[in-house]
Design an enzyme around this catalytic site. Structure first.
Site, mmCIF file in Angstrom:
data_model
loop_
_atom_site.group_PDB
_atom_site.id
_atom_site.type_symbol
_atom_site.label_atom_id
_atom_site.label_comp_id
_atom_site.label_asym_id
_atom_site.label_seq_id
_atom_site.Cartn_x
_atom_site.Cartn_y
_atom_site.Cartn_z
ATOM 1 N N GLY A 1 24.876 13.090 -28.843
ATOM 2 C CA GLY A 1 23.886 13.854 -29.599
ATOM 3 C C GLY A 1 24.423 14.548 -30.834
ATOM 4 O O GLY A 1 23.820 15.510 -31.315
ATOM 5 N N SER A 2 25.526 14.039 -31.403
ATOM 6 C CA SER A 2 26.053 14.735 -32.585
ATOM 7 C C SER A 2 25.112 14.590 -33.788
ATOM 8 O O SER A 2 25.022 15.498 -34.617
ATOM 9 C CB SER A 2 27.464 14.250 -32.925
ATOM 10 O OG SER A 2 27.451 12.933 -33.390
ATOM 11 N N ASN A 3 24.399 13.472 -33.869
ATOM 12 C CA ASN A 3 23.422 13.346 -34.964
ATOM 13 C C ASN A 3 22.242 14.282 -34.754
ATOM 14 O O ASN A 3 21.722 14.863 -35.708
ATOM 15 C CB ASN A 3 22.965 11.891 -35.112
ATOM 16 C CG ASN A 3 23.991 11.063 -35.860
ATOM 17 O OD1 ASN A 3 24.103 11.164 -37.085
ATOM 18 N ND2 ASN A 3 24.767 10.278 -35.129
ATOM 19 N N MET B 1 20.092 4.075 -26.779
ATOM 20 C CA MET B 1 20.682 2.786 -26.436
ATOM 21 C C MET B 1 19.685 1.777 -25.856
ATOM 22 O O MET B 1 20.086 0.728 -25.358
ATOM 23 C CB MET B 1 21.848 2.979 -25.468
ATOM 24 C CG MET B 1 22.956 3.876 -26.010
ATOM 25 S SD MET B 1 23.509 3.390 -27.653
ATOM 26 C CE MET B 1 24.809 2.256 -27.218
ATOM 27 N N ARG B 2 18.398 2.092 -25.888
ATOM 28 C CA ARG B 2 17.379 1.138 -25.425
ATOM 29 C C ARG B 2 16.753 0.431 -26.620
ATOM 30 O O ARG B 2 16.595 1.033 -27.689
ATOM 31 C CB ARG B 2 16.257 1.867 -24.677
ATOM 32 C CG ARG B 2 16.734 2.631 -23.480
ATOM 33 C CD ARG B 2 16.917 1.723 -22.296
ATOM 34 N NE ARG B 2 17.491 2.460 -21.191
ATOM 35 C CZ ARG B 2 17.636 1.960 -19.976
ATOM 36 N NH1 ARG B 2 17.270 0.712 -19.717
ATOM 37 N NH2 ARG B 2 18.175 2.676 -19.024
ATOM 38 N N ASN C 1 16.197 4.617 -37.719
ATOM 39 C CA ASN C 1 17.413 4.484 -36.905
ATOM 40 C C ASN C 1 18.644 4.627 -37.798
ATOM 41 O O ASN C 1 18.604 4.344 -38.989
ATOM 42 C CB ASN C 1 17.430 3.101 -36.229
ATOM 43 C CG ASN C 1 18.623 2.914 -35.322
ATOM 44 O OD1 ASN C 1 19.006 3.807 -34.560
ATOM 45 N ND2 ASN C 1 19.260 1.749 -35.396
ATOM 46 N N HIS D 1 22.737 3.380 -37.951
ATOM 47 C CA HIS D 1 23.664 2.425 -37.360
ATOM 48 C C HIS D 1 25.036 2.562 -38.036
ATOM 49 O O HIS D 1 25.111 2.646 -39.263
ATOM 50 C CB HIS D 1 23.135 0.993 -37.517
ATOM 51 C CG HIS D 1 24.029 -0.009 -36.865
ATOM 52 N ND1 HIS D 1 24.037 -0.201 -35.500
ATOM 53 C CD2 HIS D 1 24.978 -0.819 -37.383
ATOM 54 C CE1 HIS D 1 24.959 -1.104 -35.206
ATOM 55 N NE2 HIS D 1 25.533 -1.497 -36.325
#
Ligand code: GRF
Length: 200
Positions: free
Chosen positions: A13-15, A89-90, A106, A108
């Site tokens: 959860g750092s973002n 991760m889903r 998102n 990446h």
């Protein structure tokens, strides 16, 4: 007007933390309506609770449909149309993405379309690239794919370890994700040329 956003995480959860800091500092025209996770043990979820954020455990144990139903219920309950994936991760179903077209973003940890998938940093490092980076994109029906909103390059220096590269990438993520989310909320899908967007 602050736009309610839902943030989906699976891990550290750092973002999420970077997004919350930006929102708290008034640098983001959004407030975090809820944090959802498919992983009840995600450290980021514990952190979110400690911060007093609304949290939802999405139950994927009986399949993706159930998890996504819960997610949609949360979106209705919290009157939230915008979803921010931050290490979720889903893979969202085509049906879900279609129903929320352009409303999911998102991040990446590579320069897409190179190195999609769960090990973007490691695979780029092992390949021996000299430049990799971070991509923020609108989510479409394919994995780690969709209109690119922002990219920033990260240089792999001689002697860098995988850990060094990970640290550099995460540093860039925490900088560009809040800024890009803010632009997205202001302008919509700004990856499309203005001319195209103005055509009905
Ligand atoms: C980040 O590297 C992000 O790019 C990827 O998953 C990781 C999540 O890290 N999609 P964190 O949970 O935000 O620390």
């Amino acid at each position: 007007m602050r736009t309610p956003i839902g943030i989906l995480i699976s891990g550290r959860g750092s973002n999420l933390m970077a997004i919350k800091s930006a929102a708290d500092a008034g640098l983001l025209r959004a407030h975090i309506a809820f944090v959802g996770s498919d992983n009840p043990a995600a450290p980021g979820l514990t952190w979110a609770r400690e911060q007093g954020l609304q949290t939802i455990e999405l139950d994927y144990s009986s399949g993706r449909l159930r998890g996504e139903e819960q997610l949609e219920q949360a979106m209705v309950y919290y009157d939230t149309h915008h979803l921010v994936l931050a290490g979720f991760m889903r893979i969202l179903s085509e049906r879900f993405v279609e129903r929320h077209k352009g409303m999911i973003i998102n991040i990446h940890p590579s320069l897409l379309p190179s190195f999609p998938g769960k090990k973007g940093i490691e695979e780029a490092f092992r390949y021996g690239v000299k430049v990799t980076g971070v991509t923020v994109h609108i989510v479409d029906e394919q994995v780690d794919h969709g209109p690119i909103l922002a990219q920033e390059a990260v240089t792999v220096e001689e002697g860098d370890t995988l850990q060094d590269l990970e640290d550099k990438i995460h540093g860039v993520e925490h900088k560009i994700y809040p800024v890009t989310i803010d632009r997205w909320l202001e302008e919509g899908d700004f990856s499309l040329p203005r001319l195209r967007r103005s055509i009905p």
